[in-house]
Write an enzyme that holds these catalytic residues in place. Structure first.
Site, PDB file in Angstrom:
ATOM      1  N   CYS A  72      -5.969  -7.661  12.676  1.00  0.00           N
ATOM      2  CA  CYS A  72      -6.165  -8.353  14.147  1.00  0.00           C
ATOM      3  C   CYS A  72      -5.055  -9.246  14.157  1.00  0.00           C
ATOM      4  O   CYS A  72      -4.804  -9.624  15.110  1.00  0.00           O
ATOM      5  CB  CYS A  72      -7.684  -8.818  14.043  1.00  0.00           C
ATOM      6  SG  CYS A  72      -8.901  -7.529  14.364  1.00  0.00           S
ATOM      7  N   ASN A  86      -5.807   7.307   6.463  1.00  0.00           N
ATOM      8  CA  ASN A  86      -6.645   7.209   5.155  1.00  0.00           C
ATOM      9  C   ASN A  86      -8.234   6.738   5.936  1.00  0.00           C
ATOM     10  O   ASN A  86      -8.298   5.656   6.590  1.00  0.00           O
ATOM     11  CB  ASN A  86      -6.402   6.086   4.277  1.00  0.00           C
ATOM     12  CG  ASN A  86      -5.046   6.699   3.577  1.00  0.00           C
ATOM     13  OD1 ASN A  86      -4.890   7.738   3.131  1.00  0.00           O
ATOM     14  ND2 ASN A  86      -4.237   5.690   3.288  1.00  0.00           N
ATOM     15  N   HIS A 105      -5.129   2.340  11.372  1.00  0.00           N
ATOM     16  CA  HIS A 105      -3.899   2.478  11.362  1.00  0.00           C
ATOM     17  C   HIS A 105      -3.410   3.678  11.090  1.00  0.00           C
ATOM     18  O   HIS A 105      -4.107   4.537  10.052  1.00  0.00           O
ATOM     19  CB  HIS A 105      -3.340   1.435  10.399  1.00  0.00           C
ATOM     20  CG  HIS A 105      -3.564   1.457   9.115  1.00  0.00           C
ATOM     21  ND1 HIS A 105      -4.962   1.024   8.773  1.00  0.00           N
ATOM     22  CD2 HIS A 105      -3.308   1.739   7.952  1.00  0.00           C
ATOM     23  CE1 HIS A 105      -5.354   0.998   7.316  1.00  0.00           C
ATOM     24  NE2 HIS A 105      -4.275   1.778   7.020  1.00  0.00           N
ATOM     25  N   GLY A 120      -8.551   6.328  -0.021  1.00  0.00           N
ATOM     26  CA  GLY A 120      -7.496   5.379  -0.095  1.00  0.00           C
ATOM     27  C   GLY A 120      -7.232   4.497   0.957  1.00  0.00           C
ATOM     28  O   GLY A 120      -6.317   3.380   1.007  1.00  0.00           O
ATOM     29  N   HIS A 178      -0.132   5.673   9.495  1.00  0.00           N
ATOM     30  CA  HIS A 178       0.934   5.324   8.480  1.00  0.00           C
ATOM     31  C   HIS A 178       2.070   6.520   8.955  1.00  0.00           C
ATOM     32  O   HIS A 178       1.790   7.620   9.399  1.00  0.00           O
ATOM     33  CB  HIS A 178       0.738   5.806   7.164  1.00  0.00           C
ATOM     34  CG  HIS A 178      -0.082   4.945   6.418  1.00  0.00           C
ATOM     35  ND1 HIS A 178       0.186   3.753   5.779  1.00  0.00           N
ATOM     36  CD2 HIS A 178      -1.699   4.843   6.140  1.00  0.00           C
ATOM     37  CE1 HIS A 178      -0.850   3.235   5.049  1.00  0.00           C
ATOM     38  NE2 HIS A 178      -1.791   3.835   5.631  1.00  0.00           N
ATOM     39  N   CYS A 209      -9.705 -10.300   9.539  1.00  0.00           N
ATOM     40  CA  CYS A 209      -8.833  -8.978   9.581  1.00  0.00           C
ATOM     41  C   CYS A 209      -7.442  -9.314   9.541  1.00  0.00           C
ATOM     42  O   CYS A 209      -6.929  -9.901  10.772  1.00  0.00           O
ATOM     43  CB  CYS A 209      -9.459  -8.146  10.646  1.00  0.00           C
ATOM     44  SG  CYS A 209      -8.585  -6.712  10.659  1.00  0.00           S
TER      45      CYS A 209
HETATM   46  P1  AMP Z   1      -4.693   1.634   3.682  1.00  0.00           P
HETATM   47  O1  AMP Z   1      -4.719   1.919   2.308  1.00  0.00           O
HETATM   48  O2  AMP Z   1      -4.409   3.235   4.503  1.00  0.00           O
HETATM   49  O3  AMP Z   1      -5.627   1.172   4.258  1.00  0.00           O
HETATM   50  O4  AMP Z   1      -3.167   1.122   4.200  1.00  0.00           O
HETATM   51  C1  AMP Z   1      -3.185  -0.256   4.214  1.00  0.00           C
HETATM   52  C2  AMP Z   1      -1.494  -0.645   4.369  1.00  0.00           C
HETATM   53  O5  AMP Z   1      -1.247  -1.783   4.629  1.00  0.00           O
HETATM   54  C3  AMP Z   1      -0.751  -0.636   3.003  1.00  0.00           C
HETATM   55  O6  AMP Z   1       0.118   0.430   2.982  1.00  0.00           O
HETATM   56  C4  AMP Z   1      -0.472  -1.965   2.854  1.00  0.00           C
HETATM   57  O7  AMP Z   1       0.904  -1.801   2.082  1.00  0.00           O
HETATM   58  C5  AMP Z   1      -0.376  -2.405   4.328  1.00  0.00           C
HETATM   59  N1  AMP Z   1      -0.364  -3.989   4.353  1.00  0.00           N
HETATM   60  C6  AMP Z   1      -1.426  -4.664   3.894  1.00  0.00           C
HETATM   61  N2  AMP Z   1      -1.171  -5.786   4.339  1.00  0.00           N
HETATM   62  C7  AMP Z   1      -0.060  -5.969   5.201  1.00  0.00           C
HETATM   63  C8  AMP Z   1       0.500  -6.816   6.085  1.00  0.00           C
HETATM   64  N3  AMP Z   1       0.191  -8.115   5.980  1.00  0.00           N
HETATM   65  N4  AMP Z   1       1.781  -6.548   6.716  1.00  0.00           N
HETATM   66  C9  AMP Z   1       2.018  -5.131   6.675  1.00  0.00           C
HETATM   67  N5  AMP Z   1       1.422  -4.148   5.895  1.00  0.00           N
HETATM   68  C10 AMP Z   1       0.319  -4.635   5.273  1.00  0.00           C
HETATM   69 ZN    ZN Z   2      -9.078  -6.041  12.876  1.00  0.00          ZN
END
Ligand code: AMP
Ligand code: ZN
Length: 111
Positions: free
Chosen positions: A8, A84, A97, A90, A99, A5
């Protein structure tokens, strides 16, 4: 900690990441693919796949506090928050998390 993950690994320091804000159980860092001039992710250190699995009321509170404290720290007053939940909504990273996006206009209703 859930193996493979990405959040994580970030939240627990396995992948070195600059935190905009950190509390006991929550970290805030910049989204790698920003959808706005400022795009932060507020993430618990513990692995919880999505909002649908979040039962801990103290952690709910600490996540929202993470939003408030991080935006205060960056002097952001106007921002959009998004959670999301589920792939049809999405969600791509299955570690909960919030946003936080700022620095541009946002339309409403959301698409
Ligand atoms: P979601 O579509 O709500 O699951 O959002 C996932 C978000 O995580 C997206 O906006 C990605 O750009 C972001 N994301 C994915 N990998 C990383 C990473 N290594 N560091 C920072 N953000 C990330
Ligand atoms: Zn995790």
């Amino acid at each position: 900690m859930s193996e493979n993950c990405i959040f994580c690994k970030i939240a627990n320091g396995e992948i070195p990441t600059e935190f905009v804000y950190e509390s006991e159980n929550v970290v805030v860092f910049k989204d790698i693919n920003p959808q706005a001039p400022t795009h932060l992710l507020v993430v618990p250190k513990v692995h919880i796949p999505s909002l649908a699995q979040l039962n801990d009321k103290n952690l709910m509170s600490e996540l929202l506090s993470g939003v408030i404290e991080a935006t205060k720290k960056l002097n952001i007053t106007d921002y959009r928050t998004v959670i999301n939940t589920g792939s049809k909504a999405g969600q791509e990273v299955f570690h909960i998390h919030i946003h936080v996006m700022a620095g541009r206009e946002f339309s409403w209703p959301a698409g």
